[in-house]
Enzyme design. Sequence first.
Site, PDB file in Angstrom:
ATOM      1  N   PRO A  44      40.241  48.008  39.313  1.00 30.23           N
ATOM      2  CA  PRO A  44      40.411  46.636  38.824  1.00 30.23           C
ATOM      3  C   PRO A  44      41.612  45.958  39.464  1.00 30.23           C
ATOM      4  CG  PRO A  44      39.770  48.049  37.020  1.00 30.23           C
ATOM      5  CD  PRO A  44      39.967  48.951  38.212  1.00 30.23           C
ATOM      6  N   CYS A  45      41.391  44.729  39.934  1.00 26.87           N
ATOM      7  CA  CYS A  45      42.350  44.105  40.852  1.00 26.87           C
ATOM      8  C   CYS A  45      43.127  42.955  40.252  1.00 26.87           C
ATOM      9  CB  CYS A  45      41.582  43.598  42.081  1.00 26.87           C
ATOM     10  SG  CYS A  45      40.258  42.432  41.646  1.00 26.87           S
ATOM     11  N   GLN A  46      42.985  42.675  38.966  1.00 27.35           N
ATOM     12  CA  GLN A  46      43.613  41.482  38.388  1.00 27.35           C
ATOM     13  C   GLN A  46      45.107  41.361  38.676  1.00 27.35           C
ATOM     14  OE1 GLN A  46      41.408  43.342  36.865  1.00 27.35           O
ATOM     15  NE2 GLN A  46      39.852  42.058  35.910  1.00 27.35           N
TER      16      GLN A  46
END
Length: 368
Positions: free
Chosen positions: A91-93
Amino acid sequence: MDQTTTSTEGTSSDSIAVVDLFCGAGGLAYGLKQAGLHVAAGVDLDPSCRFPLETNTGATFVCRDVSAVTADDVIGWFGEASIRVLAGCAPCQPFSTYSQSRKSEDNRWTLLREFQRLAVAIRPEIVTMENVPGLANQSIWKEFVAALEAEGYKVTWREVLCTEFGVPQNRRRLVLLASQLGKIELAGPDTKDLRTVKQVIGELPAITAGGTHPDDRLHTASSLSPINLRRIRASKPGGTWRDWPKSLRAKCHVRKTGKTYPAVYGRMEWNKPAPTMTTQCYGFGNGRFGHPEQDRAISLREAALLQSFPPDYQFLDADDEVTFNRLGTLIGNAVPPKLGEAIGHSIRTHLSQVRDGLPPPQGQLSLF
């Protein structure tokens, strides 16, 4: 099986196995499958990912936090494959352009270290990681690459524009490939011809805001309030809210900070690729997600097509309810399958080179 085995003798399609960490709805796994790789398992914390992954790829879904996955778990999912591919998109948030105000200490970046932990412990023949370009500027990325190199991997990575790989949206991604067998690189784009919004969704039946087509329940559009209906009718393809009469402008647009976001409440253009699909891509006010012609935001099916999912990709079981938040998250967070397919072809080309000692003939991507 010895974890350090790297032989490609007698390689068959069944001797390559992929384990996809953070698999989501299966975008990457589906692309790898389309390229001819066998996806053995996908891991994700969200149980909503089970149906699309298993139905569209045939992989086994494991509903688990990756931090709770052990090296022995993954080795078991690989089975007796002689070529093991560890894939994923942590997950890259924390590093996306939508969250630049976050501090790098946000604990979600530790998911990349979980991926690193498993890669170093297992030492699969191939590792691939897809993520947002901003990650490459972070120290955690440099640590990740260095850790792979310390284990003997030849590592390459670069930023790509997804339109060059058949994805009809202006999405930039970071793609890493690493191999214990020798140098590996992402193959160049198949075409420079950009797919447009019209080519991808132009033939879908018309629906209204809040409506659903009877033949495809994912071809459904969110409702619009009376003022947003007036706003979209005043919007031009490729234009901005600045085209509206002042009476339609939102209070946030009048403030100095709001003037820097002209693309919100925008319509797409038929003859160009779409903007980046996000988890909120079904909402007219969340970006340039207005349909180019119809007075509504794009439907969930249109969003999936613009992510390069095929028209018959199944996201929900027949008994599951269609909810915009759930489906928007599955679609917007997905790795575009066409990009996954390019990664898969690059892996097969690399293995062909290793097997034969020579590059394959031009245009020949099939390994077996």
